[in-house]
Motif scaffolding. Structure first.
Motif, PDB file in Angstrom:
ATOM      1  N   PHE A   3     -12.600   0.968   8.200  1.00  0.00           N
ATOM      2  CA  PHE A   3     -11.567   1.818   8.774  1.00  0.00           C
ATOM      3  C   PHE A   3     -10.518   0.983   9.496  1.00  0.00           C
ATOM      4  CE2 PHE A   3      -9.846   4.068  12.456  1.00  0.00           C
ATOM      5  CZ  PHE A   3      -9.211   5.124  11.815  1.00  0.00           C
ATOM      6  N   ALA A   4     -10.937   0.003  10.287  1.00  0.00           N
ATOM      7  CA  ALA A   4      -9.994  -0.829  11.040  1.00  0.00           C
ATOM      8  C   ALA A   4      -9.083  -1.611  10.104  1.00  0.00           C
ATOM      9  CB  ALA A   4     -10.754  -1.778  11.956  1.00  0.00           C
ATOM     10  N   ILE A   5      -9.648  -2.170   9.051  1.00  0.00           N
ATOM     11  CA  ILE A   5      -8.854  -2.943   8.099  1.00  0.00           C
ATOM     12  C   ILE A   5      -7.850  -2.047   7.385  1.00  0.00           C
ATOM     13  CG2 ILE A   5      -8.978  -4.254   5.949  1.00  0.00           C
ATOM     14  CD1 ILE A   5     -11.648  -5.400   7.028  1.00  0.00           C
ATOM     15  N   LEU A   6      -8.295  -0.894   6.925  1.00  0.00           N
ATOM     16  CA  LEU A   6      -7.386   0.033   6.253  1.00  0.00           C
ATOM     17  C   LEU A   6      -6.306   0.548   7.209  1.00  0.00           C
ATOM     18  CD1 LEU A   6      -9.818   2.107   4.022  1.00  0.00           C
ATOM     19  CD2 LEU A   6      -8.184   0.358   3.306  1.00  0.00           C
ATOM     20  N   PHE A   7      -6.675   0.819   8.453  1.00  0.00           N
ATOM     21  CA  PHE A   7      -5.706   1.280   9.427  1.00  0.00           C
ATOM     22  C   PHE A   7      -4.629   0.227   9.667  1.00  0.00           C
ATOM     23  CE2 PHE A   7      -4.092   1.696  13.732  1.00  0.00           C
ATOM     24  CZ  PHE A   7      -3.723   3.028  13.753  1.00  0.00           C
ATOM     25  N   ILE A   8      -5.032  -1.021   9.828  1.00  0.00           N
ATOM     26  CA  ILE A   8      -4.066  -2.101  10.053  1.00  0.00           C
ATOM     27  C   ILE A   8      -3.136  -2.246   8.863  1.00  0.00           C
ATOM     28  CG2 ILE A   8      -3.856  -4.614  10.302  1.00  0.00           C
ATOM     29  CD1 ILE A   8      -6.395  -4.479  12.051  1.00  0.00           C
ATOM     30  N   VAL A  23      -2.280   0.041   6.541  1.00  0.00           N
ATOM     31  CA  VAL A  23      -1.377   1.191   6.471  1.00  0.00           C
ATOM     32  C   VAL A  23      -0.353   1.144   7.605  1.00  0.00           C
ATOM     33  CG1 VAL A  23      -1.261   3.711   6.660  1.00  0.00           C
ATOM     34  CG2 VAL A  23      -3.008   2.649   5.239  1.00  0.00           C
ATOM     35  N   PHE A  24      -0.766   0.747   8.796  1.00  0.00           N
ATOM     36  CA  PHE A  24       0.141   0.663   9.933  1.00  0.00           C
ATOM     37  C   PHE A  24       1.245  -0.360   9.683  1.00  0.00           C
ATOM     38  CE2 PHE A  24       1.391  -0.993  14.096  1.00  0.00           C
ATOM     39  CZ  PHE A  24       1.734   0.186  14.741  1.00  0.00           C
ATOM     40  N   VAL A  25       0.886  -1.530   9.185  1.00  0.00           N
ATOM     41  CA  VAL A  25       1.884  -2.575   8.916  1.00  0.00           C
ATOM     42  C   VAL A  25       2.850  -2.129   7.822  1.00  0.00           C
ATOM     43  CG1 VAL A  25       2.185  -4.918   8.015  1.00  0.00           C
ATOM     44  CG2 VAL A  25       0.470  -4.471   9.759  1.00  0.00           C
ATOM     45  N   ILE A  26       2.342  -1.525   6.773  1.00  0.00           N
ATOM     46  CA  ILE A  26       3.212  -1.041   5.688  1.00  0.00           C
ATOM     47  C   ILE A  26       4.178   0.017   6.232  1.00  0.00           C
ATOM     48  CG2 ILE A  26       3.233   0.293   3.547  1.00  0.00           C
ATOM     49  CD1 ILE A  26       0.650  -1.195   2.779  1.00  0.00           C
ATOM     50  N   THR A  27       3.675   0.926   7.051  1.00  0.00           N
ATOM     51  CA  THR A  27       4.531   1.962   7.630  1.00  0.00           C
ATOM     52  C   THR A  27       5.605   1.353   8.528  1.00  0.00           C
ATOM     53  OG1 THR A  27       2.666   3.490   7.596  1.00  0.00           O
ATOM     54  CG2 THR A  27       4.532   4.083   8.983  1.00  0.00           C
ATOM     55  N   MET A  28       5.237   0.376   9.330  1.00  0.00           N
ATOM     56  CA  MET A  28       6.213  -0.266  10.216  1.00  0.00           C
ATOM     57  C   MET A  28       7.300  -0.980   9.415  1.00  0.00           C
ATOM     58  SD  MET A  28       5.716   0.198  13.447  1.00  0.00           S
ATOM     59  CE  MET A  28       5.495   1.889  12.997  1.00  0.00           C
ATOM     60  N   VAL A  29       6.927  -1.633   8.328  1.00  0.00           N
ATOM     61  CA  VAL A  29       7.912  -2.323   7.486  1.00  0.00           C
ATOM     62  C   VAL A  29       8.868  -1.320   6.863  1.00  0.00           C
ATOM     63  CG1 VAL A  29       8.172  -3.657   5.354  1.00  0.00           C
ATOM     64  CG2 VAL A  29       6.478  -4.341   7.047  1.00  0.00           C
TER      65      VAL A  29
END
Length: 62
Positions: A9-14, A16-22
Motif C-alpha cells: 500500500f505504501a509503495i503504491l500510494f507513493i 500514485v502521489f508522485v504521478i498526481t503531483m507531476v
C-alpha cells in the motif's frame, strides 16, 4: 515491522502521489510562471541576507 500488505500500500500510494503531483504541476506551470515572476529574486535576496547574518556572526565572534 510492517506487514506485506502495508508495504505494498505504501509503495503504491507513493507512486500514485508522485504521478498526481507531476500532472498537477504540468497543468499549473504556465499559471505559476505568470503569477510568480519575481519570486526568484525574493529567494536570492533572502539567501544573501542569511549569508550576511552568518558572516556578521562569524566576524563578531572572533
Amino acid at each position: 515491522m510492517f506487514s506485506t500488505g502495508q508495504l505494498i500500500f505504501a509503495i503504491l500510494f507513493i507512486i500514485v502521489f508522485v504521478i498526481t503531483m507531476v500532472l498537477v504541476y504540468r497543468k499549473d506551470k504556465s499559471l505559476h510562471a505568470k503569477n510568480y515572476k519575481g519570486v526568484r529574486w525574493v529567494l536570492v535576496s533572502f539567501v544573501i541576507f542569511v549569508v550576511f547574518l552568518f558572516l556578521i556572526k562569524h566576524f563578531l565572534k572572533n
